[in-house]
Design a protein around this motif. Structure first.
Motif, PDB file in Angstrom:
ATOM      1  N   GLU A   1      -5.491  -1.940  13.285  1.00  0.00           N
ATOM      2  CA  GLU A   1      -6.517  -2.982  13.044  1.00  0.00           C
ATOM      3  C   GLU A   1      -7.892  -2.929  13.739  1.00  0.00           C
ATOM      4  O   GLU A   1      -8.975  -3.233  13.195  1.00  0.00           O
ATOM      5  CB  GLU A   1      -5.821  -4.437  13.718  1.00  0.00           C
ATOM      6  N   VAL A   2      -7.707  -2.356  14.851  1.00  0.00           N
ATOM      7  CA  VAL A   2      -8.974  -1.955  15.669  1.00  0.00           C
ATOM      8  C   VAL A   2      -9.970  -1.077  14.751  1.00  0.00           C
ATOM      9  O   VAL A   2     -11.442  -1.055  14.679  1.00  0.00           O
ATOM     10  CB  VAL A   2      -8.815  -1.490  16.966  1.00  0.00           C
ATOM     11  N   GLU A   3      -9.431  -0.234  14.081  1.00  0.00           N
ATOM     12  CA  GLU A   3     -10.111   1.015  13.379  1.00  0.00           C
ATOM     13  C   GLU A   3     -10.646   0.332  12.135  1.00  0.00           C
ATOM     14  O   GLU A   3     -11.929   0.693  11.791  1.00  0.00           O
ATOM     15  CB  GLU A   3      -9.163   2.053  13.046  1.00  0.00           C
ATOM     16  N   LYS A   4      -9.986  -0.582  11.625  1.00  0.00           N
ATOM     17  CA  LYS A   4     -10.658  -1.347  10.372  1.00  0.00           C
ATOM     18  C   LYS A   4     -11.589  -2.175  10.927  1.00  0.00           C
ATOM     19  O   LYS A   4     -12.584  -2.234   9.930  1.00  0.00           O
ATOM     20  CB  LYS A   4      -9.189  -1.932   9.481  1.00  0.00           C
ATOM     21  N   LEU A   5     -11.264  -2.737  11.899  1.00  0.00           N
ATOM     22  CA  LEU A   5     -12.477  -3.651  12.417  1.00  0.00           C
ATOM     23  C   LEU A   5     -13.802  -3.033  12.872  1.00  0.00           C
ATOM     24  O   LEU A   5     -14.999  -3.609  12.662  1.00  0.00           O
ATOM     25  CB  LEU A   5     -11.865  -4.663  13.583  1.00  0.00           C
ATOM     26  N   GLU A   6     -13.670  -1.905  13.392  1.00  0.00           N
ATOM     27  CA  GLU A   6     -14.736  -1.044  13.764  1.00  0.00           C
ATOM     28  C   GLU A   6     -15.589  -0.554  12.288  1.00  0.00           C
ATOM     29  O   GLU A   6     -16.918  -0.434  12.452  1.00  0.00           O
ATOM     30  CB  GLU A   6     -14.324   0.417  14.565  1.00  0.00           C
ATOM     31  N   GLU A   7     -14.753  -0.318  11.539  1.00  0.00           N
ATOM     32  CA  GLU A   7     -15.382  -0.136  10.271  1.00  0.00           C
ATOM     33  C   GLU A   7     -16.216  -1.027   9.537  1.00  0.00           C
ATOM     34  O   GLU A   7     -17.099  -0.850   9.073  1.00  0.00           O
ATOM     35  CB  GLU A   7     -14.094   0.637   9.151  1.00  0.00           C
ATOM     36  N   GLU A   8     -15.319  -2.379   9.627  1.00  0.00           N
ATOM     37  CA  GLU A   8     -15.998  -3.701   9.121  1.00  0.00           C
ATOM     38  C   GLU A   8     -17.404  -4.008   9.872  1.00  0.00           C
ATOM     39  O   GLU A   8     -18.195  -4.385   9.445  1.00  0.00           O
ATOM     40  CB  GLU A   8     -15.093  -4.851   9.082  1.00  0.00           C
TER      41      GLU A   8
ATOM     42  N   LYS B   1     -20.198  -1.929   9.292  1.00  0.00           N
ATOM     43  CA  LYS B   1     -20.846  -2.227   7.965  1.00  0.00           C
ATOM     44  C   LYS B   1     -21.585  -3.594   7.970  1.00  0.00           C
ATOM     45  O   LYS B   1     -22.881  -3.582   7.443  1.00  0.00           O
ATOM     46  CB  LYS B   1     -19.686  -2.550   6.860  1.00  0.00           C
ATOM     47  N   ALA B   2     -21.118  -4.432   8.973  1.00  0.00           N
ATOM     48  CA  ALA B   2     -21.932  -5.889   9.187  1.00  0.00           C
ATOM     49  C   ALA B   2     -23.189  -5.395   9.910  1.00  0.00           C
ATOM     50  O   ALA B   2     -24.322  -5.863   9.552  1.00  0.00           O
ATOM     51  CB  ALA B   2     -21.017  -6.595   9.897  1.00  0.00           C
ATOM     52  N   ARG B   3     -23.247  -4.501  10.827  1.00  0.00           N
ATOM     53  CA  ARG B   3     -24.362  -3.961  11.441  1.00  0.00           C
ATOM     54  C   ARG B   3     -25.603  -3.485  10.664  1.00  0.00           C
ATOM     55  O   ARG B   3     -26.696  -3.832  10.665  1.00  0.00           O
ATOM     56  CB  ARG B   3     -23.890  -3.454  12.522  1.00  0.00           C
ATOM     57  N   LEU B   4     -24.738  -2.553   9.848  1.00  0.00           N
ATOM     58  CA  LEU B   4     -25.846  -1.963   8.955  1.00  0.00           C
ATOM     59  C   LEU B   4     -26.487  -2.857   7.990  1.00  0.00           C
ATOM     60  O   LEU B   4     -27.787  -2.766   7.649  1.00  0.00           O
ATOM     61  CB  LEU B   4     -25.056  -1.052   8.060  1.00  0.00           C
ATOM     62  N   TYR B   5     -25.804  -3.803   7.511  1.00  0.00           N
ATOM     63  CA  TYR B   5     -26.330  -4.925   6.591  1.00  0.00           C
ATOM     64  C   TYR B   5     -27.197  -5.655   7.359  1.00  0.00           C
ATOM     65  O   TYR B   5     -28.219  -6.232   6.753  1.00  0.00           O
ATOM     66  CB  TYR B   5     -25.056  -5.645   6.027  1.00  0.00           C
ATOM     67  N   LEU B   6     -26.849  -5.970   8.448  1.00  0.00           N
ATOM     68  CA  LEU B   6     -27.909  -7.000   9.487  1.00  0.00           C
ATOM     69  C   LEU B   6     -29.249  -6.426   9.773  1.00  0.00           C
ATOM     70  O   LEU B   6     -30.038  -6.900   9.669  1.00  0.00           O
ATOM     71  CB  LEU B   6     -27.107  -7.295  10.674  1.00  0.00           C
ATOM     72  N   MET B   7     -28.951  -4.920   9.814  1.00  0.00           N
ATOM     73  CA  MET B   7     -30.134  -4.003  10.236  1.00  0.00           C
ATOM     74  C   MET B   7     -30.941  -4.108   8.765  1.00  0.00           C
ATOM     75  O   MET B   7     -32.316  -4.227   8.947  1.00  0.00           O
ATOM     76  CB  MET B   7     -29.879  -2.524  10.659  1.00  0.00           C
TER      77      MET B   7
ATOM     78  N   SER C   1     -26.614 -15.735   8.135  1.00  0.00           N
ATOM     79  CA  SER C   1     -25.004 -15.571   7.482  1.00  0.00           C
ATOM     80  C   SER C   1     -24.742 -13.977   7.760  1.00  0.00           C
ATOM     81  O   SER C   1     -23.694 -13.739   8.409  1.00  0.00           O
ATOM     82  CB  SER C   1     -24.825 -15.706   6.059  1.00  0.00           C
ATOM     83  N   ALA C   2     -25.685 -13.083   7.690  1.00  0.00           N
ATOM     84  CA  ALA C   2     -25.353 -11.463   8.248  1.00  0.00           C
ATOM     85  C   ALA C   2     -25.247 -11.562   9.577  1.00  0.00           C
ATOM     86  O   ALA C   2     -24.363 -10.898  10.124  1.00  0.00           O
ATOM     87  CB  ALA C   2     -26.553 -10.777   7.739  1.00  0.00           C
ATOM     88  N   TYR C   3     -26.089 -12.158  10.498  1.00  0.00           N
ATOM     89  CA  TYR C   3     -26.098 -12.058  11.973  1.00  0.00           C
ATOM     90  C   TYR C   3     -24.613 -12.870  12.345  1.00  0.00           C
ATOM     91  O   TYR C   3     -23.935 -12.095  13.296  1.00  0.00           O
ATOM     92  CB  TYR C   3     -27.209 -13.009  12.513  1.00  0.00           C
ATOM     93  N   GLU C   4     -24.451 -13.807  12.004  1.00  0.00           N
ATOM     94  CA  GLU C   4     -23.084 -14.637  12.112  1.00  0.00           C
ATOM     95  C   GLU C   4     -21.679 -13.513  12.009  1.00  0.00           C
ATOM     96  O   GLU C   4     -20.997 -13.467  12.728  1.00  0.00           O
ATOM     97  CB  GLU C   4     -23.044 -15.805  11.576  1.00  0.00           C
TER      98      GLU C   4
ATOM     99  N   GLU D   1     -19.234 -12.218  14.751  1.00  0.00           N
ATOM    100  CA  GLU D   1     -17.852 -12.474  14.463  1.00  0.00           C
ATOM    101  C   GLU D   1     -17.084 -11.237  14.483  1.00  0.00           C
ATOM    102  O   GLU D   1     -15.959 -11.108  15.102  1.00  0.00           O
ATOM    103  CB  GLU D   1     -17.600 -13.295  13.298  1.00  0.00           C
ATOM    104  N   LYS D   2     -17.486 -10.132  13.805  1.00  0.00           N
ATOM    105  CA  LYS D   2     -16.662  -9.034  13.840  1.00  0.00           C
ATOM    106  C   LYS D   2     -16.692  -8.413  15.119  1.00  0.00           C
ATOM    107  O   LYS D   2     -15.794  -7.557  15.444  1.00  0.00           O
ATOM    108  CB  LYS D   2     -17.209  -8.087  12.641  1.00  0.00           C
ATOM    109  N   GLN D   3     -17.727  -8.319  15.798  1.00  0.00           N
ATOM    110  CA  GLN D   3     -17.950  -7.833  17.249  1.00  0.00           C
ATOM    111  C   GLN D   3     -16.872  -8.502  18.237  1.00  0.00           C
ATOM    112  O   GLN D   3     -16.396  -7.847  18.831  1.00  0.00           O
ATOM    113  CB  GLN D   3     -19.373  -7.997  17.809  1.00  0.00           C
ATOM    114  N   LEU D   4     -16.943  -9.845  18.218  1.00  0.00           N
ATOM    115  CA  LEU D   4     -16.093 -10.697  19.089  1.00  0.00           C
ATOM    116  C   LEU D   4     -14.646 -10.274  18.508  1.00  0.00           C
ATOM    117  O   LEU D   4     -13.711 -10.059  19.602  1.00  0.00           O
ATOM    118  CB  LEU D   4     -16.300 -12.178  18.716  1.00  0.00           C
ATOM    119  N   GLU D   5     -14.453 -10.256  17.299  1.00  0.00           N
ATOM    120  CA  GLU D   5     -12.830  -9.869  16.990  1.00  0.00           C
ATOM    121  C   GLU D   5     -12.390  -8.610  17.300  1.00  0.00           C
ATOM    122  O   GLU D   5     -11.396  -8.403  17.941  1.00  0.00           O
ATOM    123  CB  GLU D   5     -12.770 -10.010  15.220  1.00  0.00           C
ATOM    124  N   LEU D   6     -13.418  -7.696  17.349  1.00  0.00           N
ATOM    125  CA  LEU D   6     -13.425  -6.163  17.773  1.00  0.00           C
ATOM    126  C   LEU D   6     -12.631  -5.927  19.281  1.00  0.00           C
ATOM    127  O   LEU D   6     -12.046  -5.346  19.545  1.00  0.00           O
ATOM    128  CB  LEU D   6     -14.394  -5.328  17.485  1.00  0.00           C
TER     129      LEU D   6
END
Length: 379
Positions: A56-63, A66-72, A88-91, A95-100
């Motif tokens: 799950e952590v590996e999957k979340l790290e990957e997600e 991606k979310a950070r790249l999109y935000l950038m 929406s991109a920032y949130e 969210e993915k960071q907190l979940e990770l």
């Protein structure tokens, strides 16, 4: 004297305590074994959870990446995206960071739990192994207690026998001293006193009636001769000189002759085999046992005939003394501890000291038979 029953109670009490400890230890071991199985199951479960959360952590790290790249990208090209899309991109990235972070914290806690369970598992393994070893050791202790009690009983029995032997020897010595003192008092001592009185009478008679002095001196000589016979008999009873000078058989022949003359009981002495010299202690012991057996015949048996058989074999000497007297109940005499029993015990113990065998058989109105066998150096 050591009370074997008290010792047995102590050992049995100790055995019960040890058995109770063994049962408690067994229950402790079973409890540890159940705890081990539960801990092992829990550890397996935690390991599975760790494997799952790692994925799950590996999957979340990957997600999250991606979310950070999109935000950038949105941040660089904010003119192309609306404010709502940027928000929406920032949130989503946040969210993915907190979940990770949450998953990583959970993974860390699971790893700590796993390490703790593994340590517990090792401790439980050691506890179970030690409990099993202690149960085996306690089992051996119980076995030793069971076996050693019998050995201890035998050893204590032997010690008590030696104590009884020492006591009976002292009693026998005292009885012998009393007998000798009584015989000297009733025999030679009385005779010597009479001799002194007769000698004084002879001195007075020489003045009053010299003719009668010869007659009184002859009577005085007879008294001295009789006293000398009594002294020699006492000396023979204490230790016959012929036993040391000539051997066992000549001493027995002399004793049988004296016994027949004193008691009027017919004694048949038979010697089988060729007599050979015995050690002093062996000869004295055999003679003393025969002497004691004959003394019992004289005191108690009311017999008219006695048979003494002495057999010289290559590696032992056997003796049988049998009378046709009234006999007695052997067990009853031993249980009542009468004076007669002390004599029999002394006979038996003399032979036992020589590693020999002693038996006495008797029953009312069927006479008595005393048998002994003493081992000697092979001839």
């Amino acid at each position: 004297m050591v009370d074997i029953t008290k010792l047995e109670k102590i050992v049995n009490k100790t055995r019960k305590i040890v058995e109770k400890s063994k049962e408690e230890l067994y229950q402790l071991g079973e409890s540890a074994r159940r705890e081990y199985e539960r801990t092992k199951y829990e550890l397996d479960s935690v390991k599975k959870q760790i494997s799952e959360i790692i994925r799950e952590v590996e999957k979340l790290e990957e997600e999250y990446m991606k979310a950070r790249l999109y935000l950038m990208e949105v941040s660089r090209e904010f003119k192309k995206y609306s404010e709502e899309e940027i928000k929406s991109a920032y949130e989503k990235a946040h969210e993915k960071q907190l979940e990770l972070l949450s998953k990583r914290e959970k993974e860390k806690m699971l790893r700590l739990t796993r390490d703790h369970l593994e340590r517990n598992l090792k401790n439980l393994e050691a506890t179970i192994k030690r409990a099993e070893e202690l149960i085996v050791n306690i089992g051996m202790v119980l076995k030793i207690l069971g076996n050693d009690l019998e050995l201890i009983s035998v050893e204590i029995g032997e010690i008590q026998q030696r104590q009884a032997l020492g006591f009976s020897i002292i009693m026998a010595q005292e009885e012998e001293r009393k007998r000798v003192a009584r015989e000297i008092h009733d025999g030679p001592a009385q005779s010597l006193a009479n001799i002194v009185m007769r000698a004084e009478y002879c001195l007075k008679l020489m003045e009053l009636d010299p003719c009668r002095v010869r007659e009184e001196l002859m009577a005085l000589m007879e008294m001295v001769r009789k006293s000398l016979q009594d002294v020699r008999k006492i000396i023979f009873d204490l230790r016959p000189m012929s036993l040391d000078d000539l051997g066992l058989v000549p001493a027995l022949k002399k004793y049988v002759e004296i016994f027949q003359n004193d008691c009027g009981i017919f004694v048949e002495l038979t010697v089988l085999g060729v007599e050979y010299p015995l050690e002093s202690g062996q000869a004295v012991a055999i003679f003393r046992v025969i002497h004691e057996a004959m003394t019992n015949v004289k005191k108690y048996a009311r017999a008219s005939q006695v048979v003494i058989k002495v057999e010289f074999l290559k590696n032992k000497v056997n003796v049988l003394v049998r009378d046709n007297g009234v006999g007695f109940d052997v067990e009853k005499v031993f249980s009542e501890k009468q004076g007669k029993a002390f004599g029999i015990i002394g006979m038996r113990e003399r032979i036992q000291l020589l590693n020999g065998r002693f038996e006495i058989k008797s029953s009312p109105n069927r006479g008595t038979e005393v048998f002994l066998s003493v081992p000697v150096a092979a001839r």
